[in-house]
Design a protein around this motif. Sequence first.
Motif, PDB file in Angstrom:
ATOM      1  N   LEU A  24       9.595 -64.969  63.671  1.00  0.00           N
ATOM      2  CA  LEU A  24      11.096 -64.620  63.377  1.00  0.00           C
ATOM      3  C   LEU A  24      12.035 -63.764  64.542  1.00  0.00           C
ATOM      4  N   VAL A  25      11.233 -63.111  65.443  1.00  0.00           N
ATOM      5  CA  VAL A  25      12.132 -62.561  66.633  1.00  0.00           C
ATOM      6  C   VAL A  25      12.401 -63.394  67.568  1.00  0.00           C
ATOM      7  N   PRO A  26      13.726 -63.733  68.023  1.00  0.00           N
ATOM      8  CA  PRO A  26      14.215 -64.495  69.003  1.00  0.00           C
ATOM      9  C   PRO A  26      13.823 -63.816  70.333  1.00  0.00           C
ATOM     10  N   ARG A  27      13.505 -64.568  71.203  1.00  0.00           N
ATOM     11  CA  ARG A  27      13.388 -64.096  72.461  1.00  0.00           C
ATOM     12  C   ARG A  27      14.467 -63.033  73.075  1.00  0.00           C
ATOM     13  N   SER A  28      15.727 -63.401  72.602  1.00  0.00           N
ATOM     14  CA  SER A  28      16.688 -62.673  73.188  1.00  0.00           C
ATOM     15  C   SER A  28      16.997 -61.437  72.411  1.00  0.00           C
ATOM     16  N   LYS A  29      16.207 -61.343  71.472  1.00  0.00           N
ATOM     17  CA  LYS A  29      16.174 -59.997  70.606  1.00  0.00           C
ATOM     18  C   LYS A  29      15.208 -59.095  70.309  1.00  0.00           C
ATOM     19  N   ARG A  31      14.241 -56.902  72.506  1.00  0.00           N
ATOM     20  CA  ARG A  31      14.622 -55.489  72.932  1.00  0.00           C
ATOM     21  C   ARG A  31      15.036 -54.766  71.521  1.00  0.00           C
ATOM     22  N   GLU A  32      15.963 -55.518  70.883  1.00  0.00           N
ATOM     23  CA  GLU A  32      16.519 -54.833  69.537  1.00  0.00           C
ATOM     24  C   GLU A  32      15.426 -54.615  68.362  1.00  0.00           C
ATOM     25  N   ALA A  33      14.489 -55.482  68.481  1.00  0.00           N
ATOM     26  CA  ALA A  33      13.377 -55.591  67.452  1.00  0.00           C
ATOM     27  C   ALA A  33      12.286 -54.449  67.874  1.00  0.00           C
ATOM     28  N   GLN A  34      12.087 -54.264  69.333  1.00  0.00           N
ATOM     29  CA  GLN A  34      11.232 -53.225  69.735  1.00  0.00           C
ATOM     30  C   GLN A  34      12.051 -51.876  69.268  1.00  0.00           C
ATOM     31  N   LEU A  35      13.101 -51.652  69.628  1.00  0.00           N
ATOM     32  CA  LEU A  35      13.728 -50.406  69.315  1.00  0.00           C
ATOM     33  C   LEU A  35      13.734 -50.183  67.890  1.00  0.00           C
ATOM     34  N   SER A  36      13.929 -51.113  66.933  1.00  0.00           N
ATOM     35  CA  SER A  36      13.879 -50.810  65.341  1.00  0.00           C
ATOM     36  C   SER A  36      12.465 -50.184  65.225  1.00  0.00           C
ATOM     37  N   PHE A  37      11.536 -51.113  65.734  1.00  0.00           N
ATOM     38  CA  PHE A  37      10.069 -50.865  65.420  1.00  0.00           C
ATOM     39  C   PHE A  37       9.519 -49.427  65.637  1.00  0.00           C
ATOM     40  N   LEU A  38       9.964 -49.092  66.960  1.00  0.00           N
ATOM     41  CA  LEU A  38       9.515 -47.937  67.629  1.00  0.00           C
ATOM     42  C   LEU A  38      10.122 -46.835  66.793  1.00  0.00           C
ATOM     43  N   PHE A  39      11.418 -46.864  66.563  1.00  0.00           N
ATOM     44  CA  PHE A  39      12.096 -45.799  65.912  1.00  0.00           C
ATOM     45  C   PHE A  39      11.765 -45.566  64.355  1.00  0.00           C
ATOM     46  N   SER A  85      12.378 -53.977  61.763  1.00  0.00           N
ATOM     47  CA  SER A  85      12.827 -54.663  62.945  1.00  0.00           C
ATOM     48  C   SER A  85      13.657 -56.136  62.402  1.00  0.00           C
ATOM     49  N   PHE A  86      13.019 -56.721  61.249  1.00  0.00           N
ATOM     50  CA  PHE A  86      13.693 -57.849  60.584  1.00  0.00           C
ATOM     51  C   PHE A  86      14.848 -57.367  59.900  1.00  0.00           C
ATOM     52  N   PHE A  87      15.029 -56.204  59.391  1.00  0.00           N
ATOM     53  CA  PHE A  87      15.955 -55.726  58.534  1.00  0.00           C
ATOM     54  C   PHE A  87      16.991 -55.616  59.455  1.00  0.00           C
ATOM     55  N   ASN A  88      16.783 -54.728  60.838  1.00  0.00           N
ATOM     56  CA  ASN A  88      18.059 -54.592  61.888  1.00  0.00           C
ATOM     57  C   ASN A  88      18.398 -56.008  62.251  1.00  0.00           C
ATOM     58  N   LEU A  89      17.375 -56.933  62.621  1.00  0.00           N
ATOM     59  CA  LEU A  89      17.952 -57.903  63.285  1.00  0.00           C
ATOM     60  C   LEU A  89      18.872 -58.830  62.431  1.00  0.00           C
ATOM     61  N   TYR A  90      18.567 -58.952  61.067  1.00  0.00           N
ATOM     62  CA  TYR A  90      19.239 -60.148  60.376  1.00  0.00           C
ATOM     63  C   TYR A  90      20.111 -59.370  59.300  1.00  0.00           C
ATOM     64  N   TYR A  91      20.533 -57.891  59.589  1.00  0.00           N
ATOM     65  CA  TYR A  91      21.515 -57.153  58.950  1.00  0.00           C
ATOM     66  C   TYR A  91      22.957 -57.991  58.805  1.00  0.00           C
ATOM     67  N   PRO A  92      23.308 -58.177  57.537  1.00  0.00           N
ATOM     68  CA  PRO A  92      24.460 -58.746  57.599  1.00  0.00           C
ATOM     69  C   PRO A  92      25.762 -57.953  57.865  1.00  0.00           C
ATOM     70  N   GLU A  93      26.052 -57.560  59.028  1.00  0.00           N
ATOM     71  CA  GLU A  93      27.070 -57.074  59.719  1.00  0.00           C
ATOM     72  C   GLU A  93      28.507 -57.198  59.055  1.00  0.00           C
TER      73      GLU A  93
END
Length: 163
Positions: A24-29, A31-39, A85-93
């Motif tokens: 579920l984490v696209p290659r292009s994302k 970095r974003e998933a990793q930031l959310s995960f670590l934070f 990570s999923f929460f932030n990647l797929y957030y309905p902005e």
Amino acid sequence: MKNKLEKRIELSSWIIMSFLLIVLVPRSKIREAQLSFLFKQVITWIFGLLVVEKNLISYPSRLFFKKANKSSFTFEYFVYPALCSFFNLYYPEKRNPFYKFCYYFVFSGIITGFELIACKYTKLINYKNWTWYWSLITMWITYYISRIYYRWFFKDKLKAPVV
């Protein structure tokens, strides 16, 4: 073999979450998933230890780091951060506030529901001086904090026009 069910649940959650992260984490994302995960790991480390040390929750059956840490390594440091990570990647902005409210509620509610089931039927978690609504509230708050941090960190990327 003691706690066979609990071990199966923990191992399954590692396998399932790893698979979901890969799929579920696209290659292009990444970095974003990793930031959310670590934070989220930072947040859950603080809150998780506080709750356990204040004797509000206990984790009688743990697969990892039984003598080093009283909190659940699987939940606090892997499953919950992966879900963030999923929460932030797929957030309905670009959706309306009610939809965003529901998004927070679904993510926090599902985890709270699984926690209640685990509390009732397994030895993975034990509420001592804690209730389900405190879990729901704290998860909601930590998702909100992580979302604020995510938006701050990627503010330039979020403002960039979509081409």
